[in-house]
Design a protein around this motif. Structure first.
Motif, PDB file in Angstrom:
ATOM      1  N   PHE A 143       0.859  -1.177   0.000  1.00 48.19           N
ATOM      2  CA  PHE A 143       0.000   0.000   0.000  1.00 48.19           C
ATOM      3  C   PHE A 143       0.896   1.227   0.000  1.00 48.19           C
ATOM      4  CE2 PHE A 143      -3.576   2.433   2.265  1.00 48.19           C
ATOM      5  CZ  PHE A 143      -4.300   2.576   1.106  1.00 48.19           C
ATOM      6  N   THR A 184     -13.649  17.669  -3.118  1.00 46.59           N
ATOM      7  CA  THR A 184     -14.696  17.940  -4.106  1.00 46.59           C
ATOM      8  C   THR A 184     -14.711  19.412  -4.500  1.00 46.59           C
ATOM      9  OG1 THR A 184     -16.209  18.093  -2.235  1.00 46.59           O
ATOM     10  CG2 THR A 184     -16.320  16.106  -3.527  1.00 46.59           C
ATOM     11  N   THR A 185     -14.302  20.267  -3.557  1.00 48.05           N
ATOM     12  CA  THR A 185     -14.365  21.704  -3.819  1.00 48.05           C
ATOM     13  C   THR A 185     -13.424  22.161  -4.924  1.00 48.05           C
ATOM     14  OG1 THR A 185     -12.833  21.869  -1.990  1.00 48.05           O
ATOM     15  CG2 THR A 185     -15.097  22.439  -1.526  1.00 48.05           C
ATOM     16  N   SER A 221     -14.218  10.544 -10.306  1.00 46.95           N
ATOM     17  CA  SER A 221     -14.799   9.294 -10.806  1.00 46.95           C
ATOM     18  C   SER A 221     -14.773   9.265 -12.327  1.00 46.95           C
ATOM     19  CB  SER A 221     -16.250   9.183 -10.341  1.00 46.95           C
ATOM     20  OG  SER A 221     -17.006  10.234 -10.926  1.00 46.95           O
ATOM     21  N   GLN A 222     -15.079   8.085 -12.878  1.00 47.07           N
ATOM     22  CA  GLN A 222     -15.177   7.961 -14.331  1.00 47.07           C
ATOM     23  C   GLN A 222     -16.277   8.881 -14.857  1.00 47.07           C
ATOM     24  OE1 GLN A 222     -13.080   6.102 -16.385  1.00 47.07           O
ATOM     25  NE2 GLN A 222     -14.121   7.350 -17.917  1.00 47.07           N
ATOM     26  N   LYS A 223     -17.357   8.970 -14.093  1.00 52.57           N
ATOM     27  CA  LYS A 223     -18.478   9.827 -14.496  1.00 52.57           C
ATOM     28  C   LYS A 223     -18.004  11.271 -14.670  1.00 52.57           C
ATOM     29  CE  LYS A 223     -23.008  11.429 -12.854  1.00 52.57           C
ATOM     30  NZ  LYS A 223     -23.177  12.506 -11.906  1.00 52.57           N
ATOM     31  N   GLY A 236     -23.910  13.609  -6.063  1.00 55.13           N
ATOM     32  CA  GLY A 236     -24.051  13.405  -7.491  1.00 55.13           C
ATOM     33  C   GLY A 236     -22.776  13.382  -8.293  1.00 55.13           C
ATOM     34  N   LYS A 237     -21.655  13.085  -7.627  1.00 52.37           N
ATOM     35  CA  LYS A 237     -20.391  13.064  -8.351  1.00 52.37           C
ATOM     36  C   LYS A 237     -20.077  11.681  -8.928  1.00 52.37           C
ATOM     37  CE  LYS A 237     -19.088  17.340  -7.782  1.00 52.37           C
ATOM     38  NZ  LYS A 237     -20.484  17.777  -7.632  1.00 52.37           N
ATOM     39  N   GLY A 238     -20.897  10.691  -8.576  1.00 55.91           N
ATOM     40  CA  GLY A 238     -20.653   9.355  -9.112  1.00 55.91           C
ATOM     41  C   GLY A 238     -19.535   8.599  -8.436  1.00 55.91           C
ATOM     42  N   THR A 239     -19.197   8.962  -7.203  1.00 61.85           N
ATOM     43  CA  THR A 239     -18.139   8.230  -6.510  1.00 61.85           C
ATOM     44  C   THR A 239     -18.649   7.349  -5.378  1.00 61.85           C
ATOM     45  OG1 THR A 239     -17.769  10.135  -5.084  1.00 61.85           O
ATOM     46  CG2 THR A 239     -16.285   9.878  -6.947  1.00 61.85           C
ATOM     47  N   ALA A 250     -19.737   3.422 -16.409  1.00 60.41           N
ATOM     48  CA  ALA A 250     -19.346   3.897 -15.078  1.00 60.41           C
ATOM     49  C   ALA A 250     -20.370   3.477 -14.031  1.00 60.41           C
ATOM     50  CB  ALA A 250     -19.210   5.425 -15.094  1.00 60.41           C
ATOM     51  N   CYS A 306     -28.020   9.460  -9.661  1.00 62.56           N
ATOM     52  CA  CYS A 306     -27.259  10.591 -10.197  1.00 62.56           C
ATOM     53  C   CYS A 306     -26.845  10.356 -11.640  1.00 62.56           C
ATOM     54  CB  CYS A 306     -26.039  10.911  -9.317  1.00 62.56           C
ATOM     55  SG  CYS A 306     -24.649   9.785  -9.506  1.00 62.56           S
ATOM     56  N   MET A 307     -27.002   9.103 -12.108  1.00 60.75           N
ATOM     57  CA  MET A 307     -26.592   8.829 -13.488  1.00 60.75           C
ATOM     58  C   MET A 307     -27.795   8.456 -14.368  1.00 60.75           C
ATOM     59  SD  MET A 307     -22.922   7.002 -13.138  1.00 60.75           S
ATOM     60  CE  MET A 307     -22.168   6.762 -11.550  1.00 60.75           C
ATOM     61  N   LEU A 355     -17.348  19.429   2.681  1.00 65.18           N
ATOM     62  CA  LEU A 355     -16.792  19.788   1.372  1.00 65.18           C
ATOM     63  C   LEU A 355     -17.810  19.670   0.247  1.00 65.18           C
ATOM     64  CD1 LEU A 355     -13.135  18.422   1.374  1.00 65.18           C
ATOM     65  CD2 LEU A 355     -13.901  20.780   1.567  1.00 65.18           C
ATOM     66  N   THR A 356     -18.644  18.621   0.283  1.00 61.86           N
ATOM     67  CA  THR A 356     -19.632  18.510  -0.803  1.00 61.86           C
ATOM     68  C   THR A 356     -20.639  19.655  -0.723  1.00 61.86           C
ATOM     69  OG1 THR A 356     -20.663  16.803   0.547  1.00 61.86           O
ATOM     70  CG2 THR A 356     -19.571  16.079  -1.444  1.00 61.86           C
ATOM     71  N   THR A 375     -19.052  22.630  -2.123  1.00 63.17           N
ATOM     72  CA  THR A 375     -19.062  22.465  -3.577  1.00 63.17           C
ATOM     73  C   THR A 375     -20.411  22.894  -4.152  1.00 63.17           C
ATOM     74  OG1 THR A 375     -17.523  20.634  -3.368  1.00 63.17           O
ATOM     75  CG2 THR A 375     -18.693  20.814  -5.447  1.00 63.17           C
ATOM     76  N   GLN A 428      -9.647  -6.391   1.711  1.00 63.98           N
ATOM     77  CA  GLN A 428      -8.359  -5.700   1.787  1.00 63.98           C
ATOM     78  C   GLN A 428      -8.539  -4.203   1.523  1.00 63.98           C
ATOM     79  OE1 GLN A 428      -4.829  -7.162   2.230  1.00 63.98           O
ATOM     80  NE2 GLN A 428      -5.019  -5.053   2.890  1.00 63.98           N
ATOM     81  N   ARG A 468      -7.582  -0.940   3.882  1.00 68.39           N
ATOM     82  CA  ARG A 468      -6.773   0.186   3.392  1.00 68.39           C
ATOM     83  C   ARG A 468      -7.466   1.516   3.668  1.00 68.39           C
ATOM     84  NH1 ARG A 468      -2.051  -2.125   3.651  1.00 68.39           N
ATOM     85  NH2 ARG A 468      -1.566  -3.585   1.963  1.00 68.39           N
TER      86      ARG A 468
END
Lengths: 224, 529
Positions: free
Chosen positions: A61, A153-154, A185-187, B38-41, B60, B78-79, B158-159, B162, B414, B418
């Motif tokens: 890691f 995110t900001t 993200s991929q999005k 809505g960020k897709g994460t 995605a 969100c998608m 933070l979101t 944003t 795992q 992490r």
């Protein structure tokens, strides 16, 4: 000790994160009259390749990768003065940094290490980097990739700004833009029209290698 | 115009063709868990599409759902774009959480000759806790709590910032309205049940982190979200409560506690004041654990603070089997090495469904103790264990990596370990940095004070066993509960307290952890279990 064994010892030293071992055997290799570039490629980089493999399997890691890279750097520092001055022309060039407004740079450092061990030439812009500085640097060094990282995110918007500014300056097709970091993200990558997203450092480098192999990209490269 | 029908809430909503489903639901106050806004994460905004015309699933989105979820019609809202009339089923709102109300209140000098009523409020990012206070007696006559309605705009600070960045003035207004609506609803309820006229409320006192304090006052919080993380104001603020949108007497005042920095807010200042870190003999370490770990170390004549990004893992987000503290959530475990068994307990003694936030550290601590996870954070390989080692029964090794099975459908991967390791590294590195700044060693710490809702559920054994804090401190840990609300209460009751708090806020030093020297190396060391 034969050459192969020496290289293996160096690689092992990197994998085991032992700076002393790495330095000791790099010195031995030099004393044997081996070429510094070969020692880096066959010893140090081979070791780092194994480190990325272990990272991808979850065995290693962040701490192990960073510590291994410290060991690798010790080796590189020792060998650097002995490198012949010819520069490979096909080198992949990467401009990397943390976007403006964010000071968290450990993730970026990880990608940087992986890029370097893949043999890329890396220009590290640091953290909290103004949008246009990335572009200016990429133009200056004629980079292939601009790699952008953020943990917050900001500040993600900064990634979009890089893509937009590239378009405005008529440079969009010249560089591939890679993005990553906790909230990315991929999005998001699709939304802002960046070229690639990856969830971790090892897959980022893999993706970059794939992109370099892509034909269209290559032919453009040749024209340049 | 497409119509969306949600069978869970019974709401019917009209929207434009092609409109984003999550955005429509948010706008119409249908709550969908939506940690990343809505960020897709985060993969949490799941909605079952029962029938109707919606946009195709992207690669995605597909990656974030299991095949059985996809089969049953689950989508990440969100998608999804609504293209025609659709019928959906949202997940039930899970507001049934226990909010920590009380805690230790020290003796203090109250202002005399006050009449009427006041409200002390702790605005947490997730929950809001309120006390209704009778001034003539100084007594808390009723308490209540509710979810912070701002969560519709994102789970963490933070979101939400944003959201302000993306929406500008409208975003600032939306966030202000959401929190004030939450508070007013509770105050109205408290007054009604205690037969008090709302007009008898003559003052409010509010403690919250810096972002929450900005947002409740409708002040731009955007600068807190970007380096150098400077807020618009740090000092305490006094306003007319009614003009600010609160219910109460037309002359009611609104007081917000002072802040130390953008990431050490009035909530932590309240804690430092309530625990009297300044005058205490000996060395005290104060810690509030959440998405950010906020900490203050006092001793050797100074007080130093920092905040670290622990991330949401400790609260169960980003954890494969993470779930809220609801029935069926594993809250503790004992791993028996000899038998190769994980003995779990769950909330409500129901069959295990997942792991709650506090359970995650308990699990982590046991994984370390049983040596299923090595100090580096990697799971042991079963090939490295002897044939008759029963721990083999607990290990999972498949193409997606290693893990440990806790119950039939609950395991730790795992990747989960992490995530926890990153959080642990962040908090421990903050602790180590503060200890260094004060020229101390671990053994010089006389007490560890754990404040806040989340921390109150973490046992001393789990906190040290999982390596969040050094093992030597296990017997020095105590819990003080919601000191943020207690601080707001004390400020409500006493002008002397308010001026002492204002002084204290300037005396606590703050520094940016990520920018301290050799931080990366320290962080790496602190990630070892």
């Amino acid at each position: 000790m034969d050459t192969k064994e020496l290289y293996e010892k160096i690689a092992e030293g990197v994998v085991e994160m032992e700076e002393d071992t790495v330095v000791e055997y790099c010195q031995k290799a030099l004393d044997e009259g081996l070429d510094a570039a070969d020692i880096i490629r066959e010893g140090l980089i081979k070791g780092m390749d194994e480190v990325s493999r272990l990272y991808e399997t979850g065995e290693y890691f962040l701490p192990e990768v960073l510590t291994a890279s410290y060991a690798l750097n010790e080796g590189v520092n020792l060998l650097k003065p002995h490198l012949k001055k010819e520069v490979a022309t096909t080198l992949v060039k990467v401009v990397i940094g943390v976007v403006e407004g964010d000071t968290h740079d450990i993730g970026k450092n990880l990608v940087k290490i992986m890029c370097e061990s893949a043999g890329f030439e890396v220009y590290d812009m640091g953290r909290d980097v103004p949008i246009d500085d990335f572009i200016d640097k990429a133009v200056e060094v004629d980079a292939d990739f601009i790699c952008l990282s953020t943990l917050m995110t900001t500040t993600m918007q900064g990634m979009k700004d890089v893509v937009e500014h590239l378009k405005e300056r008529g440079l969009r097709d010249r560089f591939k833009v890679m993005i990553g970091g906790g909230p990315v993200s991929q999005k998001f990558c699709d939304e802002i029209g960046a070229d690639g997203y990856s969830a971790d450092a090892a897959s980022c480098v893999r993706k970059m290698k794939e992109m370099m192999a892509e034909k269209a990209w290559n032919s453009r490269n040749q024209k340049r | 115009m497409p119509e969306i029908k949600d069978i869970t809430t019974g709401k019917k909503i009209e929207c434009n063709s092609g409109e984003n489903l999550l955005a429509v639901l948010q706008k119409n106050k249908v709550y969908v868990n939506n940690a990343c806004n809505g960020k897709g994460t985060c993969g949490k905004c799941k909605v079952k599409v029962l029938n109707g015309d919606v946009s195709e699933m992207s690669e995605a989105e597909r990656k974030m759902l299991t095949s059985s979820e996809i089969e049953s019609g689950i989508r990440l809202s969100c998608m999804v774009e609504a293209l025609g009339d659709i019928e959906i089923q949202t997940e039930n709102d899970t507001t049934a959480m226990n909010v920590l109300m009380s805690g230790y209140i020290p003796d203090f000098e109250k202002d005399s000759n006050l009449t009427g009523y006041g409200v002390a409020i702790d605005i947490g990012t997730t929950t809001v806790a309120l006390s209704l206070v009778e001034f003539s007696t100084g007594k808390i006559i009723a308490e209540s709590s509710c979810m912070n309605a701002q969560r519709a705009y994102g789970q963490d600070v933070l979101t939400r910032i944003t959201y302000e960045i993306e929406e500008g003035d409208k975003g600032i207004a939306d966030l202000k309205k959401a929190i004030i609506d939450s508070i007013n609803a509770e105050v109205n309820k408290l007054c009604a049940t205690n037969n008090i006229d709302v007009n008898e409320i003559i003052s409010y006192s509010i403690a919250g982190n810096c972002t929450m304090t900005h947002m409740v006052l409708g002040v731009d919080a955007r600068s807190i979200g970007k380096a150098p993380y400077k807020p618009i104001f740090l000092d305490s603020q006094t306003r007319n409560a009614v003009d600010s949108g609160f219910v109460g007497s037309k002359d009611a005042t609104l007081y917000t506690l002072p802040q130390v920095s953008g990431y050490i807010g009035g909530d932590i200042l309240a804690g430092a004041y309530v625990c009297d870190l300044k005058n205490k003999k000996g060395n005290s370490f104060f810690l509030d654990i959440g998405t950010n770990g906020e900490m203050v170390l006092s001793g050797n004549g100074k007080m130093v603070s920092c905040s670290c990004a622990a991330g949401p893992a400790l609260e169960g987000m980003n954890i494969t089997c993470g779930m809220p503290a609801l029935p069926g959530a594993i809250d503790s475990v004992v791993i028996d090495k000899e038998e190769g068994k994980a003995k779990v307990t769950t909330i409500g003694n129901e069959a295990p469904k997942g792991i709650c936030g506090s359970g995650i550290l308990e699990v982590m601590s046991e994984l370390i103790r049983s040596e299923l996870v090595k100090p580096t954070g990697a799971f042991v390989k079963s090939s490295k264990l002897s044939e008759d080692d029963k721990r083999r029964d607990l290990l999972i090794e498949d193409e997606s990596g290693s893990g440990c099975r806790l119950a039939e459908t609950v395991s730790v991967t795992q990747k989960d370990v992490r995530q926890i390791q990153l959080a642990k590294g962040a908090i421990l590195s903050g602790f180590r940095t503060l200890v260094n700044k004060c020229n101390m060693e671990d053994k010089d710490i006389d007490e560890v004070i754990i404040a806040g809702q989340f921390g109150s559920h973490l046992s001393a054994k789990a906190l040290t066993g999982s390596g969040l804090l050094p093992k030597d401190l296990e017997n020095k840990i105590e819990y003080v509960g919601n000191t943020s609300k207690t601080g707001a209460y004390m400020a409500l009751m006493s002008g002397k307290v308010r001026s002492e708090m204002e002084k204290l806020a300037k005396e606590i030093e703050y520094f940016e952890l990520a920018e301290s020297e050799n931080y990366e190396q320290l962080f790496v060391e602190c990630m070892r279990f």
